[in-house]
Design a protein around this motif. Sequence first.
Motif, PDB file in Angstrom:
ATOM      1  N   MET A 136       0.700  -1.244  -0.018  1.00  0.00           N
ATOM      2  CA  MET A 136      -0.278   0.099   0.066  1.00  0.00           C
ATOM      3  C   MET A 136       0.864   1.507   0.013  1.00  0.00           C
ATOM      4  N   VAL A 137       2.023   1.216   0.743  1.00  0.00           N
ATOM      5  CA  VAL A 137       2.892   2.587   0.693  1.00  0.00           C
ATOM      6  C   VAL A 137       3.495   2.529  -0.690  1.00  0.00           C
ATOM      7  N   ASP A 138       3.652   1.748  -1.287  1.00  0.00           N
ATOM      8  CA  ASP A 138       4.358   1.493  -2.755  1.00  0.00           C
ATOM      9  C   ASP A 138       3.302   2.325  -3.602  1.00  0.00           C
ATOM     10  N   SER A 139       2.150   1.958  -3.526  1.00  0.00           N
ATOM     11  CA  SER A 139       1.111   2.263  -4.615  1.00  0.00           C
ATOM     12  C   SER A 139       0.651   3.781  -4.279  1.00  0.00           C
ATOM     13  N   ILE A 140       1.024   4.158  -2.994  1.00  0.00           N
ATOM     14  CA  ILE A 140       0.791   5.665  -2.712  1.00  0.00           C
ATOM     15  C   ILE A 140       1.946   6.456  -2.956  1.00  0.00           C
ATOM     16  N   LEU A 141       2.904   6.171  -2.273  1.00  0.00           N
ATOM     17  CA  LEU A 141       4.242   7.177  -2.684  1.00  0.00           C
ATOM     18  C   LEU A 141       4.909   6.870  -4.007  1.00  0.00           C
ATOM     19  N   LEU A 142       4.539   5.850  -4.697  1.00  0.00           N
ATOM     20  CA  LEU A 142       5.201   5.705  -6.089  1.00  0.00           C
ATOM     21  C   LEU A 142       4.034   6.161  -7.143  1.00  0.00           C
ATOM     22  N   ASP A 143       2.736   6.552  -6.286  1.00  0.00           N
ATOM     23  CA  ASP A 143       1.853   7.026  -7.469  1.00  0.00           C
ATOM     24  C   ASP A 143       1.427   6.080  -8.376  1.00  0.00           C
ATOM     25  N   LYS A 144       1.380   4.846  -7.866  1.00  0.00           N
ATOM     26  CA  LYS A 144       1.131   3.658  -9.053  1.00  0.00           C
ATOM     27  C   LYS A 144      -0.416   3.452  -9.215  1.00  0.00           C
ATOM     28  N   LYS A 145      -1.548   3.959  -8.484  1.00  0.00           N
ATOM     29  CA  LYS A 145      -2.623   3.870  -8.488  1.00  0.00           C
ATOM     30  C   LYS A 145      -3.135   2.613  -9.004  1.00  0.00           C
ATOM     31  N   ARG A 146      -2.708   1.681  -7.718  1.00  0.00           N
ATOM     32  CA  ARG A 146      -3.520   0.402  -8.012  1.00  0.00           C
ATOM     33  C   ARG A 146      -4.514   0.515  -7.366  1.00  0.00           C
ATOM     34  N   ILE A 147      -5.525  -0.813  -7.630  1.00  0.00           N
ATOM     35  CA  ILE A 147      -6.755  -0.994  -7.228  1.00  0.00           C
ATOM     36  C   ILE A 147      -6.638  -1.933  -6.069  1.00  0.00           C
ATOM     37  N   MET A 148      -6.711  -1.343  -4.921  1.00  0.00           N
ATOM     38  CA  MET A 148      -6.433  -2.368  -3.614  1.00  0.00           C
ATOM     39  C   MET A 148      -7.713  -2.292  -2.831  1.00  0.00           C
ATOM     40  N   PRO A 149      -8.301  -3.529  -2.107  1.00  0.00           N
ATOM     41  CA  PRO A 149      -9.180  -3.359  -1.313  1.00  0.00           C
ATOM     42  C   PRO A 149      -8.512  -2.793   0.138  1.00  0.00           C
ATOM     43  N   THR A 150      -9.405  -1.817   0.550  1.00  0.00           N
ATOM     44  CA  THR A 150      -8.743  -0.687   1.363  1.00  0.00           C
ATOM     45  C   THR A 150      -9.969  -0.492   2.348  1.00  0.00           C
ATOM     46  N   ALA A 151      -9.681  -0.426   3.820  1.00  0.00           N
ATOM     47  CA  ALA A 151     -10.817   0.158   4.746  1.00  0.00           C
ATOM     48  C   ALA A 151     -10.840   1.496   4.513  1.00  0.00           C
ATOM     49  N   THR A 152     -11.882   2.103   3.951  1.00  0.00           N
ATOM     50  CA  THR A 152     -12.187   3.388   3.719  1.00  0.00           C
ATOM     51  C   THR A 152     -13.615   3.965   4.157  1.00  0.00           C
ATOM     52  N   LEU A 153     -13.748   5.354   4.483  1.00  0.00           N
ATOM     53  CA  LEU A 153     -14.807   5.635   5.030  1.00  0.00           C
ATOM     54  C   LEU A 153     -15.822   5.989   3.583  1.00  0.00           C
ATOM     55  N   LEU A 154     -17.261   4.973   4.014  1.00  0.00           N
ATOM     56  CA  LEU A 154     -18.221   5.113   2.779  1.00  0.00           C
ATOM     57  C   LEU A 154     -18.989   6.145   3.164  1.00  0.00           C
ATOM     58  N   GLU A 155     -19.666   6.805   2.321  1.00  0.00           N
ATOM     59  CA  GLU A 155     -20.709   7.767   2.397  1.00  0.00           C
ATOM     60  C   GLU A 155     -21.643   7.557   1.388  1.00  0.00           C
ATOM     61  N   GLY A 156     -22.249   6.456   1.583  1.00  0.00           N
ATOM     62  CA  GLY A 156     -23.284   6.083   0.718  1.00  0.00           C
ATOM     63  C   GLY A 156     -23.001   5.002  -0.345  1.00  0.00           C
ATOM     64  N   GLU A 157     -21.739   4.810  -0.561  1.00  0.00           N
ATOM     65  CA  GLU A 157     -21.126   3.675  -1.675  1.00  0.00           C
ATOM     66  C   GLU A 157     -21.575   2.426  -1.120  1.00  0.00           C
ATOM     67  N   TYR A 158     -22.086   1.676  -2.000  1.00  0.00           N
ATOM     68  CA  TYR A 158     -22.566   0.248  -1.576  1.00  0.00           C
ATOM     69  C   TYR A 158     -23.943   0.241  -0.405  1.00  0.00           C
ATOM     70  N   GLY A 159     -24.356   1.509  -0.405  1.00  0.00           N
ATOM     71  CA  GLY A 159     -25.599   1.673   0.352  1.00  0.00           C
ATOM     72  C   GLY A 159     -25.132   1.657   2.060  1.00  0.00           C
ATOM     73  N   ILE A 160     -23.786   2.140   2.225  1.00  0.00           N
ATOM     74  CA  ILE A 160     -23.356   2.080   3.488  1.00  0.00           C
ATOM     75  C   ILE A 160     -22.877   3.541   3.879  1.00  0.00           C
ATOM     76  N   SER A 161     -23.227   4.006   5.074  1.00  0.00           N
ATOM     77  CA  SER A 161     -22.626   5.510   5.318  1.00  0.00           C
ATOM     78  C   SER A 161     -22.015   5.550   6.755  1.00  0.00           C
ATOM     79  N   GLY A 162     -20.951   6.292   6.754  1.00  0.00           N
ATOM     80  CA  GLY A 162     -20.543   6.783   7.997  1.00  0.00           C
ATOM     81  C   GLY A 162     -19.639   5.704   8.895  1.00  0.00           C
TER      82      GLY A 162
END
Length: 317
Positions: A238-264
């Motif tokens: 994950m550090v590599d994808s961020i700092l090398l700006d690789k823009k990989r699609i990775m499953p990541t715990a993120t704040l959902l605000e309506g995506e997938y019908g889940i908020s907050g």
Amino acid sequence: MGARKKVTVIGAGNVGATTAQRLAERDFYDVVMVDIIEGLPQGKALDLRESGPVEGYDSLVIGTNSYEETANSDVVVITSGIARKPGMSRDDLINTNAGIVRQVTESVAKYSPNCIIIVVSNPLDAMTQLAWKASGFPKNRVMGMAGVLDSARFKHFIAEALDVSVEDVNAFVLGGHGDTMVPLPRYSTVAGIPITELLPEEKVKAICERTANGGAEVVALLKTGSAYYAPASSAAAMVDSILLDKKRIMPTATLLEGEYGISGLFVGVPCKLGINGIEQIIEITLTAEEDAALKKSAAAVNELVEVIRLKVTDIGL
């Protein structure tokens, strides 16, 4: 430190030290390891620096008990907290680790106000939510490492079952990090072929169950700790994808605000990781069954967040 990107790892236990090792060996980051135990991060950092001449890396690795050395980090990986013991669920850790993660995050935010935070401490999704609140950072700069690890386990079991290279396996896992995670077989492929075409249904189901219990399986075997090689590799990726700006699609715990019908709530979904942190949340169409499983996983995360609200009253959650 020179012009290299700076990554701080909080916690010099097995996960933290192995993450520092993985990052140092890449040879394009300088690494700071922080731990409250005097001498531990300093000793491990010295040991890692002394590996450099053999492994051929010039990464600077610093060990410290204070946060001054972490100033202006680009990414901070938080691994602090107690590890699981046999018979313990990730959720049993919550009361102890909530206090630790809150304190650590406040210190991190003070010295590196522009950093991106990757949380590895368990219970993962709730701890990431806590770190986001405690840091005051925008949601794109606080994320949790779980899905990369869960999908790595899933990939390994698929490759093993089919006797193929792990390099040709892509696996897809959604949801909270724990027993309610949602492996998605129809989006999991070997050289582009869905595993549902290659394995019988009962074998796929068994692999999904083993993936969900992957952490517990390692804990039960080790008896004195939890997994650290694969978690460290996952955090470093994950550090590599961020700092090398690789823009990989990775499953990541993120704040959902309506995506997938889940908020907050912080829940694991596919995200594009680049220099700005989470640059996009990828939303896919789920079957009714998959959607129900994801909602169940989110409900389990929500229960833990409620527990933190009760226990960590002093940060206004």
